[in-house]
Design an enzyme around this catalytic site. Structure first.
Site, short mmCIF file in Angstrom:
data_model
loop_
_atom_site.label_atom_id
_atom_site.label_comp_id
_atom_site.label_asym_id
_atom_site.label_seq_id
_atom_site.Cartn_x
_atom_site.Cartn_y
_atom_site.Cartn_z
CB CYS A 8 -0.98 -0.02 1.16
SG CYS A 8 -0.24 -0.01 2.81
CG ASN A 11 4.18 -1.55 5.35
OD1 ASN A 11 5.27 -1.83 5.82
ND2 ASN A 11 3.26 -2.46 5.17
CB CYS A 13 -3.96 1.78 6.96
SG CYS A 13 -3.69 3.30 7.89
NE ARG A 14 -4.57 1.52 1.66
CZ ARG A 14 -4.37 2.28 0.58
NH1 ARG A 14 -5.23 2.22 -0.41
NH2 ARG A 14 -3.34 3.08 0.51
CB SER A 15 0.09 -3.51 2.78
OG SER A 15 0.97 -2.64 3.42
CG ASP A 126 -5.42 6.07 2.11
OD1 ASP A 126 -5.50 5.71 3.31
OD2 ASP A 126 -4.52 6.81 1.68
P1 4NP Z 1 -1.92 2.81 4.02
O1 4NP Z 1 -2.62 4.15 4.56
O2 4NP Z 1 -1.32 3.15 2.69
O3 4NP Z 1 -3.07 1.86 3.91
O4 4NP Z 1 -0.91 2.40 5.08
C1 4NP Z 1 -1.95 5.36 4.64
C2 4NP Z 1 -1.13 5.62 5.73
C3 4NP Z 1 -0.47 6.83 5.82
C4 4NP Z 1 -0.64 7.77 4.82
C5 4NP Z 1 -1.45 7.50 3.73
C6 4NP Z 1 -2.10 6.29 3.64
N1 4NP Z 1 0.02 9.03 4.92
O5 4NP Z 1 -0.20 9.89 4.06
O6 4NP Z 1 0.81 9.24 5.86
#
Ligand code: 4NP
Length: 161
Positions: A8, A11, A13-15, A126
């Site tokens: 993602c 790294n 939240c989703r992955s 997201d």
């Molecule tokens: P992820 O979510 O890609 O599912 O881990 C996010 C976590 C942090 C951010 C964006 C998406 N950020 O902009 O910091």
């Protein structure tokens, strides 16, 4: 051993959730020793950090163990993981750009929702700026996608457990 990498942006939240759900399903299917999995982000925003509290909550509510620290995708990942599953189109594009940059052949990069039957759309939204309900929605999408991804792997690699 077949290796699977979930990718993602951050790294956190989703992955890491996808990786945890995948490992949980491997256990349920008695397939742990056949696979290696990991997750990473395309960005360097959260290197070394624990997963987001809401990801941890979602997983623990369902008895799914999460064990991960944020890290950024690198050249070795692209070379060594058999299957690379991106959460959204921007992640997939970034991975494809790295494949070109590093001059690697890789024909097993997917959007994870390609495995979800009748998916409303192909991206895992997201949830970072959303509330707990966004994470619950992400969990359901991942759970369904990964169940079918595992079915696909079992067929591809003739695993009849
Ligand atoms: P992820 O979510 O890609 O599912 O881990 C996010 C976590 C942090 C951010 C964006 C998406 N950020 O902009 O910091």
């Amino acid at each position: 051993m077949i290796s699977v990498l979930f990718v993602c942006l951050g790294n956190i939240c989703r992955s890491p959730l996808a990786e945890a759900i995948f490992n949980h399903k491997l256990k349920e299917n008695g397939l742990t020793d056949k696979f290696k999995s990991d997750s990473c982000g395309t960005s360097d925003y959260h290197i070394g950090e624990l997963p987001d509290e809401r990801t941890l909550q979602c997983a623990s509510d369902r008895g799914v163990a999460v064990n991960h620290r944020g890290r950024q995708i690198n050249r070795v990942d692209i070379r060594e993981f058999d299957y690379i599953l991106a959460m959204d189109k921007a992640n997939k594009k970034n991975i494809e750009n790295l494949i070109v940059k590093y001059g690697v052949n890789h024909d097993q990069v997917y959007l994870i929702r390609e495995f979800q039957p009748n998916a409303e759309e192909l991206e895992v939204p997201d949830p970072y700026y959303g509330g707990m309900e966004k994470f619950e929605e992400v969990y359901e999408i991942l759970d369904e996608s990964i169940s079918h991804f595992l079915q696909f792997l079992k067929q591809e690699h003739q695993m009849y457990v």
